[in-house]
Motif scaffolding. Sequence first.
Motif, PDB file in Angstrom:
ATOM      1  N   SER A 137      -0.222   8.365   8.039  1.00 34.68           N
ATOM      2  CA  SER A 137       0.312   7.835   6.962  1.00 34.68           C
ATOM      3  C   SER A 137       0.120   8.768   5.698  1.00 34.68           C
ATOM      4  CB  SER A 137      -0.115   6.373   6.465  1.00 34.68           C
ATOM      5  OG  SER A 137      -1.603   6.477   6.183  1.00 34.68           O
ATOM      6  N   GLY A 138       0.953   8.610   4.578  1.00 38.45           N
ATOM      7  CA  GLY A 138       0.543   9.335   3.258  1.00 38.45           C
ATOM      8  C   GLY A 138       1.412   8.566   2.115  1.00 38.45           C
ATOM      9  N   TYR A 139       1.078   9.273   1.197  1.00 42.13           N
ATOM     10  CA  TYR A 139       1.672   8.572  -0.180  1.00 42.13           C
ATOM     11  C   TYR A 139       2.681   9.613  -0.866  1.00 42.13           C
ATOM     12  CZ  TYR A 139      -2.194   5.159   0.519  1.00 42.13           C
ATOM     13  OH  TYR A 139      -3.031   4.527   1.103  1.00 42.13           O
ATOM     14  N   PRO A 140       3.871   9.181  -1.302  1.00 40.25           N
ATOM     15  CA  PRO A 140       4.402   8.058  -0.809  1.00 40.25           C
ATOM     16  C   PRO A 140       4.569   7.929   0.676  1.00 40.25           C
ATOM     17  CG  PRO A 140       5.355   8.877  -2.673  1.00 40.25           C
ATOM     18  CD  PRO A 140       4.429  10.045  -2.233  1.00 40.25           C
ATOM     19  N   HIS A 141       4.906   7.071   1.248  1.00 39.94           N
ATOM     20  CA  HIS A 141       4.717   7.119   2.823  1.00 39.94           C
ATOM     21  C   HIS A 141       6.031   7.978   3.500  1.00 39.94           C
ATOM     22  CE1 HIS A 141       1.226   4.813   3.435  1.00 39.94           C
ATOM     23  NE2 HIS A 141       1.486   3.973   2.752  1.00 39.94           N
ATOM     24  N   PRO A 154       0.279   0.911  -9.681  1.00 39.48           N
ATOM     25  CA  PRO A 154       1.470   0.290  -9.280  1.00 39.48           C
ATOM     26  C   PRO A 154       2.812   0.768  -9.513  1.00 39.48           C
ATOM     27  CG  PRO A 154      -0.060  -1.358 -10.286  1.00 39.48           C
ATOM     28  CD  PRO A 154      -0.446  -0.033 -10.649  1.00 39.48           C
ATOM     29  N   ASP A 155       3.732   0.991  -8.666  1.00 38.38           N
ATOM     30  CA  ASP A 155       5.031   1.391  -8.715  1.00 38.38           C
ATOM     31  C   ASP A 155       6.305   0.341  -8.287  1.00 38.38           C
ATOM     32  OD1 ASP A 155       7.661   2.812  -8.689  1.00 38.38           O
ATOM     33  OD2 ASP A 155       6.592   4.459  -8.316  1.00 38.38           O
ATOM     34  N   LYS A 188       6.770  -1.116  -3.957  1.00 35.40           N
ATOM     35  CA  LYS A 188       5.982  -2.260  -3.853  1.00 35.40           C
ATOM     36  C   LYS A 188       6.747  -2.788  -2.411  1.00 35.40           C
ATOM     37  CE  LYS A 188       4.850  -6.815  -5.841  1.00 35.40           C
ATOM     38  NZ  LYS A 188       4.915  -7.645  -7.011  1.00 35.40           N
ATOM     39  N   SER A 189       5.899  -3.584  -1.522  1.00 37.36           N
ATOM     40  CA  SER A 189       6.378  -3.981  -0.366  1.00 37.36           C
ATOM     41  C   SER A 189       7.521  -4.816  -0.564  1.00 37.36           C
ATOM     42  CB  SER A 189       5.205  -4.802   0.265  1.00 37.36           C
ATOM     43  OG  SER A 189       5.487  -5.479   1.530  1.00 37.36           O
ATOM     44  N   SER A 190       8.394  -4.668   0.430  1.00 38.52           N
ATOM     45  CA  SER A 190       9.886  -5.302   0.297  1.00 38.52           C
ATOM     46  C   SER A 190      10.435  -5.267   1.406  1.00 38.52           C
ATOM     47  CB  SER A 190      10.712  -5.143  -0.892  1.00 38.52           C
ATOM     48  OG  SER A 190      11.118  -3.689  -0.770  1.00 38.52           O
ATOM     49  N   TRP A 191      11.340  -5.900   1.991  1.00 34.38           N
ATOM     50  CA  TRP A 191      12.319  -5.671   3.100  1.00 34.38           C
ATOM     51  C   TRP A 191      12.879  -4.143   3.097  1.00 34.38           C
ATOM     52  CZ3 TRP A 191      13.691  -5.736   8.051  1.00 34.38           C
ATOM     53  CH2 TRP A 191      15.012  -5.497   8.384  1.00 34.38           C
ATOM     54  N   ASP A 233       0.813  -1.304   0.125  1.00 37.83           N
ATOM     55  CA  ASP A 233       0.054  -0.309   0.046  1.00 37.83           C
ATOM     56  C   ASP A 233       1.002   1.319  -0.002  1.00 37.83           C
ATOM     57  OD1 ASP A 233      -2.238   1.446   0.097  1.00 37.83           O
ATOM     58  OD2 ASP A 233      -1.901   1.756   2.520  1.00 37.83           O
ATOM     59  N   ASP A 234       1.644   1.447  -1.040  1.00 37.00           N
ATOM     60  CA  ASP A 234       2.414   2.702  -1.335  1.00 37.00           C
ATOM     61  C   ASP A 234       2.293   2.963  -2.726  1.00 37.00           C
ATOM     62  OD1 ASP A 234       3.850   4.616  -0.348  1.00 37.00           O
ATOM     63  OD2 ASP A 234       5.653   3.804  -0.146  1.00 37.00           O
TER      64      ASP A 234
END
Length: 354
Positions: free
Chosen positions: A329-333, A25-26, A30-33, A17-18
């Motif tokens: 929160s906000g975009y991008p976080h 989608p970017d 994307k969710s990653s470590w 969710d970013d």
Amino acid sequence: MTRKPCEISWFSALCDDDYEFLGVPDAMLKSSWAHCRDIVQQAESGGFDNILLPSGYELGIDTTAFAAGMAPMLKRMRLLMAVRIGETWPPQLARQIATIDQMLGGRLTINIISSDMPGEKLASTQRYARTVEAMSILKTLLNGEPLDHDGDFWKLKLDPPRIGTVSGRAPLLYFGGLSEDARDAAAKGCDVFLMWPDKREAVAAIIADMTARAASYGRTLRYGYRAHMIVRETEAEARAAADRLLSKLDAGVGAAIRARSLDSASAGVQAQAALREGASDDGYAEPGLWTGVGRARSGCGAAIVGDPDQVLAKLNDYRDMGIEAFILSGYPHAAEADLFARHVLPHIDHGPLT
């Protein structure tokens, strides 16, 4: 008016969710470590007190493993680790919580999610009853007390785990939900009741209702507010940033994002939809509360939008109503965390909930 300090938390996008543009989608976001680690480190360097690590079975990376990986990297900030009760065995979860709390030097807090087991479906009443049992089990074991639990979902007679939290007590349990079952579960077992954005009068009504429910069980609750944030040097710039966020959204894509969420039919999500549907043509439900985020997101679907003074006034109004914790929160976080940390955070008396 003299206000008590409030806890100001940020959000790390473990569940994909970013975005720079909602619904687009970017790969870089994307969710990653690495990406979620960077958000957490940005929040700590910015001065936030805590950060929510969300959890979803179908999206993103594992929250408990991520929290353990982050713990040695943090010097000051707390972690608010979301745990999905349907996917856990409470005695093992108690050991995980105690271990990560030790790694953090006593700075772990927990967001309880009343989830199903993946592939199974419990009725709401049963699912929340299981969550109440889990909260009771966790508190008993993490308070260092022997457990003799004879419930509908677990029957356990156990000594507490050898390893405990740094404080010797259970960490604060944060929990949210608007259905009757969810409200009753919160009144029985959580410490901090979380709300999603709504009009001022609706927030006041929820606080009054939950205060009465908790009192009926001989308990008191503290209150938290989860919202997105768009703050800029001027109101015009903030509103333009909100418009830009939606400038590439396809309505069908937004509807699909909302529909595939695990909680898309919940009372809370329905309340967010009603807030959005009742907003003005430009998406504002009341001054400074913009519902556009909810067009491409299930769950928390509104943002506080304005210049630094307007945002601060909005937060202080909530504080005057009884809110003691904010999860923003906000975009991008990472970028929005920096903007809030520079423009608003220095002007709030804040610190971790105790």
